[in-house]
Scaffold this active site. Structure first.
Site, PDB file in Angstrom:
ATOM      1  N   LEU A 160       0.552  -1.311   0.128  1.00 55.22           N
ATOM      2  CA  LEU A 160      -0.213  -0.008   0.008  1.00 55.22           C
ATOM      3  C   LEU A 160       1.031   1.124   0.225  1.00 55.22           C
ATOM      4  O   LEU A 160       0.503   2.344  -0.877  1.00 55.22           O
ATOM      5  CB  LEU A 160      -0.951   0.001   1.360  1.00 55.22           C
ATOM      6  CG  LEU A 160      -2.181   1.028   1.268  1.00 55.22           C
ATOM      7  CD1 LEU A 160      -2.886   0.857  -0.048  1.00 55.22           C
ATOM      8  CD2 LEU A 160      -3.058   0.931   2.414  1.00 55.22           C
ATOM      9  N   ILE A 163       1.644   2.947  -3.174  1.00 56.59           N
ATOM     10  CA  ILE A 163       0.313   3.615  -3.977  1.00 56.59           C
ATOM     11  C   ILE A 163       0.168   4.803  -3.181  1.00 56.59           C
ATOM     12  O   ILE A 163      -0.125   5.995  -3.880  1.00 56.59           O
ATOM     13  CB  ILE A 163      -1.071   3.001  -3.697  1.00 56.59           C
ATOM     14  CG1 ILE A 163      -0.840   1.243  -4.075  1.00 56.59           C
ATOM     15  CG2 ILE A 163      -2.053   3.524  -4.355  1.00 56.59           C
ATOM     16  CD1 ILE A 163      -0.389   1.315  -5.534  1.00 56.59           C
ATOM     17  N   GLU A 164       0.461   4.845  -1.906  1.00 57.69           N
ATOM     18  CA  GLU A 164       0.242   6.242  -0.915  1.00 57.69           C
ATOM     19  C   GLU A 164       1.201   7.144  -1.294  1.00 57.69           C
ATOM     20  O   GLU A 164       0.988   8.354  -1.437  1.00 57.69           O
ATOM     21  CB  GLU A 164      -0.016   5.894   0.599  1.00 57.69           C
ATOM     22  CG  GLU A 164      -1.277   5.214   0.865  1.00 57.69           C
ATOM     23  CD  GLU A 164      -2.423   6.150   1.013  1.00 57.69           C
ATOM     24  OE1 GLU A 164      -2.079   7.480   0.836  1.00 57.69           O
ATOM     25  OE2 GLU A 164      -3.475   5.958   0.820  1.00 57.69           O
ATOM     26  N   SER A 165       2.593   6.888  -1.264  1.00 58.39           N
ATOM     27  CA  SER A 165       3.580   7.729  -1.327  1.00 58.39           C
ATOM     28  C   SER A 165       4.982   7.270  -2.077  1.00 58.39           C
ATOM     29  O   SER A 165       5.855   7.888  -1.992  1.00 58.39           O
ATOM     30  CB  SER A 165       4.060   8.247   0.133  1.00 58.39           C
ATOM     31  OG  SER A 165       4.688   6.703   0.596  1.00 58.39           O
ATOM     32  N   TYR A 268      -8.135   3.454  -6.860  1.00 63.02           N
ATOM     33  CA  TYR A 268      -7.277   3.271  -5.605  1.00 63.02           C
ATOM     34  C   TYR A 268      -6.929   1.549  -5.533  1.00 63.02           C
ATOM     35  O   TYR A 268      -5.818   1.280  -5.479  1.00 63.02           O
ATOM     36  CB  TYR A 268      -7.968   3.637  -4.373  1.00 63.02           C
ATOM     37  CG  TYR A 268      -6.995   3.660  -3.117  1.00 63.02           C
ATOM     38  CD1 TYR A 268      -5.944   4.538  -3.003  1.00 63.02           C
ATOM     39  CD2 TYR A 268      -7.385   2.816  -1.973  1.00 63.02           C
ATOM     40  CE1 TYR A 268      -4.955   4.507  -1.762  1.00 63.02           C
ATOM     41  CE2 TYR A 268      -6.493   2.810  -0.912  1.00 63.02           C
ATOM     42  CZ  TYR A 268      -5.343   3.520  -0.998  1.00 63.02           C
ATOM     43  OH  TYR A 268      -4.408   3.958   0.127  1.00 63.02           O
TER      44      TYR A 268
END
Length: 570
Positions: A160, A163-165, A268
């Protein structure tokens, strides 16, 4: 911490410059002066191979001169997930491919949609980006995998942060989300991520990972579905609940792909699925993943005393940039032991730090915290603590034309008279409050005459803008005040009993309330709080109404002029 003034220190120059240079590079760390402790064993041994994703080789540790009998190690590097077990990089489990461990733990149902194909193509067309992202993530992936394994959560969640950062713990979004798990300030506080002058634990590798998995576990228990939990992590649980309710009311399915969502949330989970597919079968996308072994990249080293970041970097013999990658939560050039229990260091550098710390003689920290006893200009504060105004502004990030309000915490040079470490209360709750360096204001409450008043006429009389008067009185700039209505304006503080002229109107009684310095300075952008407790007439186009005033947001800039009005101080 007890407030005190810090006089100039002649011996401080060298360490002050070194500490400030480290901070300007964007990093900070924790540690403190040498503490008395019994000798402790240190982790040694390292893998024969060395890759960007592997722990640094242990040859650097072997190169250190042997410690003498009277030297004491003050800390022991440990794996944060298994602090009671010695780190053995030759163990058979450490030789397992970490990517295989991730693949074996995949447990979420797959998505197979055009959006997934679209994201697969996007990543596959950017091999350099994928390479940078996976190499950056290699520092942290083992720790995240260990946390997920301990909790029995699906290994897809280890991907994850891609995807986030893009696995950047220093990333910050336009919405003020920060860290590799991208916590906004309010959610960070909900999950005990401290955000203050000295540190922002949303960027703390260990703390943010703990908080993110706590939050995701809670969302999964709430929705009973990992895809919906992920949507809620991105969009907010309330929004997902309302989207589900809309579909239920319309007799529609309530799974992730059936909900009406913003584009970012709609993409997402497909983005996560695309990364999952690439990790599972990189060759199908003509991509390669860096080699990762199943052992920690970093170890934790306990911090027992305050220590400058520059000193920690020096003792660990680690590049400043690498230190920043592992300890990105630091906001200042000093690490406070009371607020930061440990720092993260690559395997061999952790051992170097422990051994060099035991041999170090002299101070570890050249900075300390000082609480301003009153509202002060930066130049006055700088004189009191014995540093230049420029240095004080720079290290504390004080913009021009601002004053520091009473009770604010400033970073200042440490001196021989003040060697104590910063207290836990200050380390956890330090704040800095600034205000415009403007004259004190007072609040005036006027009464409109028999014919009423326009907002524009009041503004002209008191030499302020119609927009300011409108904001102070919760009305429009083109409105009118009805006869006898209360009108609020702000003016520079003056003595009570002054007579002010009010052109074309009878003498009216005016209540002049002296605003506190802090509140009056706020008036440049918003009203003092007491204004919200005053009934003020609200003007409207073509008419008038009366209701409680909203917060004033600006201040007056000059003395009023016009017909006599009596003023009394309340």
């Amino acid at each position: 911490m007890t407030t005190h003034s810090v006089p100039p220190a002649l011996a401080m120059g060298r360490w002050l410059a070194l500490g400030l240079a480290a901070w300007l590079a964007g990093c900070a760390t924790v540690s403190g002066p040498q503490a008395e402790a019994e000798p402790a064993p240190v982790a040694v041994a390292a893998p024969a191979e060395s890759t960007p994703a592997a722990a640094p080789a242990a040859s650097a540790v072997a190169a250190l001169p042997p410690a003498s009998d009277d030297e004491r190690f003050v800390a022991t590097p440990v794996d944060p997930m298994q602090p009671d077990r010695p780190v053995d990089l030759y163990d058979d489990r450490a030789k397992v491919d970490l990517w295989e461990r991730v693949r074996a733990g995949f447990a979420m149902p797959d998505l197979d949609s055009d959006l997934v194909r679209d994201r697969e193509r996007w990543y596959a067309s950017r091999p350099d980006y994928v390479q940078r992202m996976t190499q950056r993530g290699s520092r942290y992936l083992f720790h995240v995998v260990e946390e997920l394994d301990k909790r029995g959560m699906p290994m897809e969640l280890a991907l994850l942060p891609f995807i986030e950062s893009a696995f950047n713990p220093q990333a910050q979004s336009v919405a003020k989300a920060s860290g590799m798990w991208q916590f906004i300030p309010s959610t960070g506080k909900d999950y005990d991520l401290t955000q203050n002058v000295f540190r922002d634990d949303r960027r703390n590798v260990l703390a943010s990972t703990r908080a993110a998995l706590d939050y995701l576990g809670r969302l999964h228990r709430m929705f009973g579905d990992w895809h919906l939990a992920l949507a809620a992590y991105n969009w907010g649980e309330g929004n997902v609940q309302r989207a589900i309710a809309r579909n239920q009311k319309a007799g529609l399915p309530t799974d992730y792909e059936s909900l009406r969502m913003p584009a970012e949330t709609r993409y997402y989970v497909p983005k996560l699925q695309a990364v999952k597919n690439i990790v599972a079968r990189p060759s199908e996308f003509a991509l390669s993943l860096p080699e990762l072994k199943n052992h920690p990249y970093f170890l934790t080293v306990p911090i027992e005393r305050d220590i400058d970041v520059s000193m920690a970097v020096h003792l660990a013999e680690v590049p400043l940039e690498e230190f920043r990658h592992l300890n990105p939560q630091m906001n200042k050039p000093v690490i406070l032991a009371a607020g930061t229990e440990q720092i993260l260091l690559p395997y061999d550098n952790a051992n170097r730090f422990v051994q060099n710390l035991a041999r170090h003689k002299g101070p570890l920290a050249t900075w300390t915290a000082w609480v301003t006893p009153r509202t002060m200009r930066p130049a006055d504060a700088a004189r009191q603590v014995g540093m230049s105004e420029e240095a004080l502004r720079e290290v504390n990030r004080i913009p021009p034309r601002m004053v520091v309000k009473a009770g604010s915490t400033l970073l200042v040079p440490r001196t021989a008279r003040h060697e104590e470490d910063v207290s836990e209360e200050l380390a956890d709750h330090a704040m800095i409050a600034l205000a415009p360096d403007a004259p004190a204001l007072r609040r005036l409450t006027l009464r409109a005459g028999k014919k009423g008043e326009t907002v524009a006429s009041v503004a002209k009389r008191y030499n302020v803008s119609a927009r300011q008067v409108a904001q102070w009185n919760d009305t429009s700039a083109s409105g009118r005040f009805k006869p006898g209505a209360s009108i609020v304006v702000y003016q520079p503080a003056r003595k009570a009993g002054t007579t002010v002229a009010s052109r074309g109107a009878k003498s009216t009684r005016v209540a002049a309330t002296g605003a506190k310095t802090s509140s009056s300075r706020k008036a440049a952008s918003k009203a003092p709080s007491q204004a919200s407790r005053t009934k003020v007439a609200t003007a409207t186009r073509g008419g008038s109404a009366s209701r409680p005033a909203s917060r004033p947001v600006s201040r007056a800039s000059a003395s009023p002029k016009a017909a006599p009005v009596r003023m009394t101080r309340q």
